[in-house]
Design a protein around this motif. Structure first.
Motif, PDB file in Angstrom:
ATOM      1  N   ALA A 172      -2.098  -2.797  -8.793  1.00 28.16           N
ATOM      2  CA  ALA A 172      -2.083  -1.359  -9.082  1.00 28.16           C
ATOM      3  C   ALA A 172      -3.092  -0.622  -8.199  1.00 28.16           C
ATOM      4  N   GLU A 173      -4.264  -1.219  -8.028  1.00 30.78           N
ATOM      5  CA  GLU A 173      -5.322  -0.588  -7.225  1.00 30.78           C
ATOM      6  C   GLU A 173      -5.013  -0.608  -5.734  1.00 30.78           C
ATOM      7  N   ALA A 174      -4.101  -1.487  -5.310  1.00 29.10           N
ATOM      8  CA  ALA A 174      -3.780  -1.600  -3.884  1.00 29.10           C
ATOM      9  C   ALA A 174      -2.973  -0.415  -3.368  1.00 29.10           C
ATOM     10  N   LEU A 175      -2.264   0.286  -4.260  1.00 31.31           N
ATOM     11  CA  LEU A 175      -1.416   1.401  -3.817  1.00 31.31           C
ATOM     12  C   LEU A 175      -2.280   2.543  -3.295  1.00 31.31           C
ATOM     13  N   GLU A 176      -1.883   3.111  -2.159  1.00 32.57           N
ATOM     14  CA  GLU A 176      -2.644   4.204  -1.548  1.00 32.57           C
ATOM     15  C   GLU A 176      -1.947   5.541  -1.769  1.00 32.57           C
TER      16      GLU A 176
ATOM     17  N   ASP B 257       2.083   0.487 -11.691  1.00 35.19           N
ATOM     18  CA  ASP B 257       1.684   1.878 -11.890  1.00 35.19           C
ATOM     19  C   ASP B 257       0.216   2.042 -11.500  1.00 35.19           C
ATOM     20  N   PRO B 258      -0.092   2.976 -10.590  1.00 40.34           N
ATOM     21  CA  PRO B 258      -1.453   3.051 -10.029  1.00 40.34           C
ATOM     22  C   PRO B 258      -2.529   3.378 -11.060  1.00 40.34           C
TER      23      PRO B 258
ATOM     24  N   LYS C 183       0.808  -1.228   0.000  1.00 37.03           N
ATOM     25  CA  LYS C 183       0.000   0.000   0.000  1.00 37.03           C
ATOM     26  C   LYS C 183       0.839   1.275   0.000  1.00 37.03           C
ATOM     27  N   ASN C 184       1.992   1.237   0.651  1.00 36.48           N
ATOM     28  CA  ASN C 184       2.771   2.446   0.903  1.00 36.48           C
ATOM     29  C   ASN C 184       3.606   2.825  -0.328  1.00 36.48           C
TER      30      ASN C 184
END
Length: 550
Positions: free
Chosen positions: A428-432, A529-530, A268-269
């Motif tokens: 990709a969707e997991a990145l916050e 890549d988000p 996530k980070n």
């Protein structure tokens, strides 16, 4: 001036990728029918140049493909596993986990510590002895279709194209390789596999594929620190309990030790820096002594498919099939996929040979899809299908404990109390957004045990012709600035293990710089890549890393 005409060659079967799956498929096809014409395309400068894995190989696939392999003195399986060790690492110490608590499938007895690149070089020799044509240095860049939309072959990339897209003085158009069937064994997140999955909706009804980034170094250690046959896996520090990953130390022959670190790409980070976490890991008191007085020989990185049983796309499409890591056959808790890659290549080859013998061509061989779940591949992956989702949902400690319990119930009773869990978001969707996290301070490298990325990439023998179109395609540069930088604080500058991406200050503006010549072809940018705004495509054939023994 008229475009030079593209030459074409016809074969019975075209195979993309000289990895374990592609080479095993080629060998099996010629075993079944020596009259078949089979070609294998490999984008690396030589077979094995782009192959990177741990690797502890379960020989079940090789046993089936080449039953008499042990009588061949040229085989690369020199170091059988003699001891398994599991460690839980804390910031200052380690806790050994008793082997008796581990499910039987985690036992590496009967497996071998090898260079998977050398395994592929050996398999390539076996394939060529049977009459398989292997073309290293040729990147398959395009799928070719007939009027009905079936796959009829692939085209290699043009050579000698200038950075602006014009033809240079050494321009050579790509070649079309046509076949009755095309097998795609490009490895993880292959560019052609990605296109085929989208075109034929092969992932419909499947869970999203999940990935990890694996970083590896090969070291020559002092004889007194070398324990040939030792396989050590660990998890915990330096990653926090919410970030999935683990590490390995494999003691090969000739005083060599392979050390690796895997970070699950659903982290996530955005400030997380997988390469730096790997360097920190080596400083742990349970790890560092192995490398006292040692010399680092090689470095590399690549993505690993981790979705497992529920994420495998439909394999067959009109005119061919996905095999090996293009389909995602890695057993995550075992950190093994090459055995299933070999078996999947064989399975596809057997069905393709049958279809050609029956006079078929360029149609969908549905049997490939229906076979695999009942095969040894499906049995292997089904037992561990919930390990990754449990780890992702519950974190390292509870996730691994329940995952172990789930493997035991699957092994002993053939069922899971969890059924089959889903994966949820893509990586990709997991990145916050960066606003939810704090930057992480990493220590500077000492140049003895820990290193920077550029000196590491140097050891990978990576090379690209600079005056060619950049093969890392950013679809919308404005979005990259407003979102990748503005919202997520530029994570590509950290998740790339080769220092390809940088945000630099120029005339008071932040500018995105892509150092494509550094790329080790790991595909992490394409995955993480988000905004899914970076598309990895092959550069000219023969470029990228040249791993001698990874």
């Amino acid at each position: 001036m008229a475009e030079p005409e593209r030459e074409s060659m016809e074969f019975d079967v075209v195979i993309v990728g000289a990895g374990p799956a592609g080479l095993s498929a080629a060998i099996r096809l010629k075993q079944l029918n020596p009259e078949l014409s089979v070609v294998v395309l490999e984008k690396g400068a030589e077979v094995g140049a782009h192959i990177l894995s741990g690797a502890v190989v379960d020989p079940v696939g090789i046993d089936r493909l080449l039953p008499d392999w042990q009588a061949d003195d040229s085989h690369p399986f020199k170091t059988p596993v003699t001891k398994d060790r599991f460690l839980l690492l804390g910031p200052a110490g380690s806790l050994p986990l008793p082997n008796v608590f581990m499910p039987p499938l985690m036992n590496n007895h009967g497996a071998y510590i090898v260079s998977l690149g050398n395994v592929c070089r050996w398999l390539a020799g076996k394939a060529e002895e049977l009459g398989v044509e292997i073309y290293p240095g040729f990147a398959a860049a395009e799928v070719l279709y007939d009027d009905a939309g079936a796959v009829i072959g692939v085209a290699t990339g043009d050579m000698g194209v200038e950075r602006d897209g014009t033809h240079g003085p050494n321009y050579t158009p790509g070649m079309a390789l046509l076949g009755k069937y095309v097998l795609i064994g490009e490895g993880v997140r292959g560019s052609l596999a990605k296109q085929l999955i989208a075109k034929f909706s092969l992932d419909e009804g499947r869970e999203p594929q999940k990935y990890g980034i694996g970083l590896k170094e090969l070291w020559q250690v002092k004889p007194e620190h070398h324990k040939p046959g030792l396989v050590q896996h660990s998890f915990g520090w330096p990653l926090d309990s919410k970030t999935g990953g683990g590490s390995f130390l494999y003691h090969l022959e000739d005083n060599q030790v392979a050390v690796g670190f895997v970070v699950h790409l659903n982290y996530k980070n955005p400030y997380l820096f997988p390469f730096e976490e790997f360097q920190r890991f080596k400083t742990h008191p349970a790890i560092a002594p192995v490398f006292e007085g040692a010399k680092r020989l090689s470095y590399g990185a690549r993505a690993i498919s981790e979705g497992g049983y529920q994420s495998v796309p439909k394999l067959a499409f009109p005119g061919g099939a996905l095999i090996g890591c293009s389909a995602g056959f890695v057993n995550v808790p075992r950190i093994k996929g090459s055995h299933n890659a070999v078996l999947s290549g064989m399975l596809a080859a057997e069905r393709v040979a049958e279809a050609i013998a029956a006079g078929r061509a360029n149609d969908e061989i549905a049997e490939i899809e229906t076979d695999w779940r009942d095969s040894a591949i499906g049995q292997d992956l089904r037992k561990v299908r919930n390990v990754k989702p449990l780890w992702s949902k519950l974190g390292t400690y509870a996730g691994i404990a329940l995952g172990g319990l789930d493997m035991w119930t699957n092994t002993l009773f053939g069922f899971s109390v969890f059924g089959t869990l889903g994966h949820g978001k893509t990586d990709a969707e997991a990145l916050e957004p960066a606003a939810k996290h704090k930057p992480i301070e990493y220590p500077k490298p000492d140049g003895v045990l820990t290193f920077d990325r550029l000196s590491s990439v140097f050891l990978s023998n990576t090379n690209h012709e600079e005056d060619q179109p950049v093969h890392l395609k950013v679809k919308d540069m404005a979005l990259q600035k407003t979102s990748e930088l503005g919202v997520y604080a530029g994570p590509s500058a950290r998740y790339c293990p080769a220092g390809v991406y940088e945000w630099v200050e120029e005339d008071g503006e932040r500018k995105y710089v892509i150092n494509a010549q550094n790329c080790v072809h790991c595909k992490t940018c394409d995955i993480k890549d988000p905004n899914q705004n970076i598309n990895w495509v092959p550069p000219q054939g023969g470029e990228g890393p040249v791993y001698p023994n990874m």
